[in-house]
Scaffold this active site. Structure first.
Site, mmCIF file in Angstrom:
data_model
loop_
_atom_site.group_PDB
_atom_site.id
_atom_site.type_symbol
_atom_site.label_atom_id
_atom_site.label_comp_id
_atom_site.label_asym_id
_atom_site.label_seq_id
_atom_site.Cartn_x
_atom_site.Cartn_y
_atom_site.Cartn_z
ATOM 1 N N SER A 21 95.079 110.286 54.153
ATOM 2 C CA SER A 21 96.103 109.844 55.101
ATOM 3 C C SER A 21 95.857 110.571 56.421
ATOM 4 O O SER A 21 94.820 110.358 57.050
ATOM 5 C CB SER A 21 97.509 110.129 54.538
ATOM 6 O OG SER A 21 98.502 109.642 55.413
ATOM 7 N N HIS A 48 95.999 105.618 54.482
ATOM 8 C CA HIS A 48 97.279 105.050 54.906
ATOM 9 C C HIS A 48 97.140 104.483 56.315
ATOM 10 O O HIS A 48 96.666 105.167 57.227
ATOM 11 C CB HIS A 48 98.376 106.111 54.883
ATOM 12 C CG HIS A 48 98.647 106.646 53.507
ATOM 13 N ND1 HIS A 48 99.309 107.824 53.289
ATOM 14 C CD2 HIS A 48 98.348 106.144 52.277
ATOM 15 C CE1 HIS A 48 99.408 108.048 51.994
ATOM 16 N NE2 HIS A 48 98.830 107.038 51.356
ATOM 17 N N ASP A 141 101.139 110.974 47.721
ATOM 18 C CA ASP A 141 100.401 109.836 47.195
ATOM 19 C C ASP A 141 99.095 110.313 46.576
ATOM 20 O O ASP A 141 98.430 111.201 47.107
ATOM 21 C CB ASP A 141 100.124 108.839 48.326
ATOM 22 C CG ASP A 141 99.582 107.515 47.833
ATOM 23 O OD1 ASP A 141 99.833 107.160 46.663
ATOM 24 O OD2 ASP A 141 98.915 106.823 48.623
#
Length: 201
Positions: A21, A48, A141
């Site tokens: 991310s 992401h 995540d």
């Protein structure tokens, strides 16, 4: 006469999943740049991304590595020497035929694209052929996905705190107690190459 045990995985080569991310572009570029064009593994990338904006990620990564890089398409086959990048607003899954499955992401979390969804489906379909690499990123995540990969016989690496822009995702992975090795970012490419060559069919 004993029955032969059937290997449920449709692939005969390793699959490397790079999930990230915040700070992901630099981390992905650093990891992919040294990998050889003939790497005997497929590579999947989830970073992401804002769902409403076009992504230049695949094109940017293609410039920094000898591997073939393209945005993942629904139904794509996993191929050695090829990097498939999850597009924005779609979750990237791996189906029972070891093909890419893209599904629309909703307006609410989980993070998009979801590392957990990729890793969980990859774990079930490809088991011990999976190498999951959790790179820099905020949030948690990939934590559930790491558990799935480990449960199905795969291997997990994580980026260390010192080389991470954001340590949330690697830290959450490490907290599971299932990460095999925690590495500085510059040490990850060589570790991937060694792992892939050691786990070829």
């Amino acid at each position: 006469m004993s029955e032969q045990v059937r290997d449920p995985c449709a692939l005969r080569f390793p699959v490397v999943a790079l999930v990230t991310s915040t700070g992901g572009l630099d981390a992905l570029s650093t990891v992919l740049a040294p990998l050889p064009a003939d790497l005997p593994a497929a590579v999947l990338v989830v970073q992401h991304l804002h769902p409403d904006h076009p992504s230049l990620l695949a094109g940017l990564l293609d410039r920094c590595t000898a591997l073939r890089v393209r945005s993942a398409g629904d139904g794509d086959e996993l191929e050695t020497g090829t990097v498939l990048v999850a597009p924005p607003a779609r979750h990237l899954l791996v189906t029972s035929e070891a093909r890419i499955g893209l599904i629309d992401a909703g307006e609410l979390p989980p993070a998009r694209p979801s590392a957990d969804l990729l890793l969980a489906t990859l774990a079930v379909t490809c088991g011990p052929r999976v190498l999951a690499v959790v790179l820099t990123g905020k949030g948690t995540d990939a934590q559930a996905g790491v558990r799935a990969v480990s449960r199905c016989g795969g291997t997990v690496l994580a980026q260390d705190r010192a080389s991470s822009t954001a340590f949330g995702m690697p830290s959450a992975a490490i907290d599971t107690g299932l990460v095999k090795t925690v590495l500085s970012l510059p040490d990850i490419p060589a570790t991937i190459v060694r792992h892939v060559h050691d786990h070829r069919a």
